[in-house]
Scaffold this active site. Sequence first.
Site, mmCIF file in Angstrom:
data_model
loop_
_atom_site.group_PDB
_atom_site.id
_atom_site.type_symbol
_atom_site.label_atom_id
_atom_site.label_comp_id
_atom_site.label_asym_id
_atom_site.label_seq_id
_atom_site.Cartn_x
_atom_site.Cartn_y
_atom_site.Cartn_z
ATOM 1 N N GLU A 109 0.840 -1.191 0.000
ATOM 2 C CA GLU A 109 0.000 0.000 0.000
ATOM 3 C C GLU A 109 0.878 1.243 0.000
ATOM 4 O OE1 GLU A 109 -3.058 -0.136 2.953
ATOM 5 O OE2 GLU A 109 -3.733 -2.132 2.355
ATOM 6 N N HIS A 224 -9.352 9.610 3.411
ATOM 7 C CA HIS A 224 -8.977 8.549 2.480
ATOM 8 C C HIS A 224 -9.211 9.043 1.057
ATOM 9 C CE1 HIS A 224 -8.626 4.654 0.555
ATOM 10 N NE2 HIS A 224 -8.196 4.154 1.694
ATOM 11 N N ARG A 268 -1.152 9.194 1.746
ATOM 12 C CA ARG A 268 -2.591 9.409 1.586
ATOM 13 C C ARG A 268 -2.977 10.879 1.505
ATOM 14 N NH1 ARG A 268 -5.552 4.953 5.528
ATOM 15 N NH2 ARG A 268 -5.333 3.201 4.093
ATOM 16 N N HIS A 329 -11.584 9.634 7.174
ATOM 17 C CA HIS A 329 -11.289 8.214 7.389
ATOM 18 C C HIS A 329 -10.730 7.900 8.774
ATOM 19 C CE1 HIS A 329 -10.532 4.126 6.217
ATOM 20 N NE2 HIS A 329 -9.220 4.237 6.367
ATOM 21 N N ARG A 364 -1.146 9.044 9.143
ATOM 22 C CA ARG A 364 -1.008 7.609 9.399
ATOM 23 C C ARG A 364 -0.551 6.860 8.153
ATOM 24 N NH1 ARG A 364 -4.401 3.122 8.714
ATOM 25 N NH2 ARG A 364 -6.157 4.411 8.052
#
Length: 513
Positions: A109, A224, A268, A329, A364
């Site tokens: 990811e 997100h 992100r 998110h 994060r």
Amino acid sequence: MGSVIVVGTGIAGLVAALEASRSHDVTLVTKWELAESNTKYAQGGIAAALFDDDSVESHIDDTLRAGAGLNSHRAVEVLCTEGPDRVRDLIRLGVAFDREHGELARGREAAHSRSRILHAGGDATGAAIEAALVLAVRESAARVIEYAFVTDLVVSDGRVVGVDVIAPAVGARRLEADSVILASGGAGQLYRHTTNPIVTTGDGAAAALRAGAVLSDVEFYQFHPTSLAVPGNFLISEAVRGEGAMILDADGRRFMTDWHPDGELAPRDVVARGIARQMAAQGGTPVLLDATALGAEFLAERFPGITRVCHEYGLEWGSEPIPVTPAAHYWMGGVRTDEWGRTSLPGLFAVGEVACTGVHGANRLASNSLLESLVFAWRSVGMLDQPWPDAAVLDDSMPPEPLDTPVDPTELFTRLELQQLMWDEAGLFRSGEQLQHAAEQLAHWIPDGSGTVTAQENANLLELSRVIVQAALAREESRGAHYRSDFPATRPQLARHLGWAQLQPARKVTVSC
């Protein structure tokens, strides 16, 4: 045998209750049914350095880079070092992570330098973990109270000694214990567009704030990049991009490489802002996630949940791109803790998304949230009977400087109004003017006084909105998930935490830095 109350039944609460029940009298409280939590909806997986071509050091480095200079280095070391053993605990508890040729399957990811993401059921990792832990807790000695809403923490002589709850089964009552472990999740319902379930209204964080615990890093809310652009904002896992899906504009052009050399696999916050900018440039219409090169058969096997939801909306993502948009998110901020889950308020632990361990910093790293919950919930149980540290260890910020936004509630509001305000003025892009407008509006709002659970949830969301907006005003820079259009640069001298504490009894908020 000491007594413990655990609030919340995601991975953090279930692990804490299960571990504590081996040596303590445990009461597990949840405001919905036992199996309902954010964990249940986690798709992408759980990150851990379990493979020969990976290392703890690499996982640490990736986590620190994503956190934009605001991580607690010690907490990150704990997370990445202890994470592999805790994941093996899950496997022993029956979590059936996906396998290829008999070995654990793994994906990659955004912002990870290695493929280290374990998944289960393709895109049903959270549901698989939740199911295994719920079964284990039901077979344990823990007492479970479902549909119980925690209204406040009980504090006596400066120590948390229980919780006040309202529940159909028991009415309004006080539950007492030697310690309380908050694992109540985040506050995704703060925003108009969110991937979070309806139960995520920040109740634990708000209760801790009222009780006098320090909150930290509350200005950092992660959006997100790819939720399905339909009502409900169903999450389209980052693992889809990890497998090779691309993000296209309305004309079919791949544009994320304009913003970052890693394109779709940039951090992100970068991807979410890139999409938001492109949406604005094309009149607000969604961008497109193109996974067609992966093929319908692969998508159905690897991402069965996403495939099912796409079909429900008449979308064939194996043959055509699907519309996506950013959505709120994950909250990096929360109740400030040390690396053992201990807060600034003796007797109160916080684990999972309600906590701010410092692991995530300003942004994060993907798939670190389930791992954080697992590691720090387990660690908190080991400290249940130990002396409490000096509060100064947990609150090393400067003396508070009050902000001049008086709280003078005079107007009733609806949750939708609050969510829209936060989305418009304190979302992906923020400015001093927007935030000041939001602060002034929030200062005048008051929830209805009916005493219903919904009214109390709205009151909690309002309280946390005020804190987030004022913290965002105080941080005059852009860092990680916090982006100020009037302060677009990161300012190294501001690489510090903003610590928040509730002033009693005036119920005003101050910031220290």
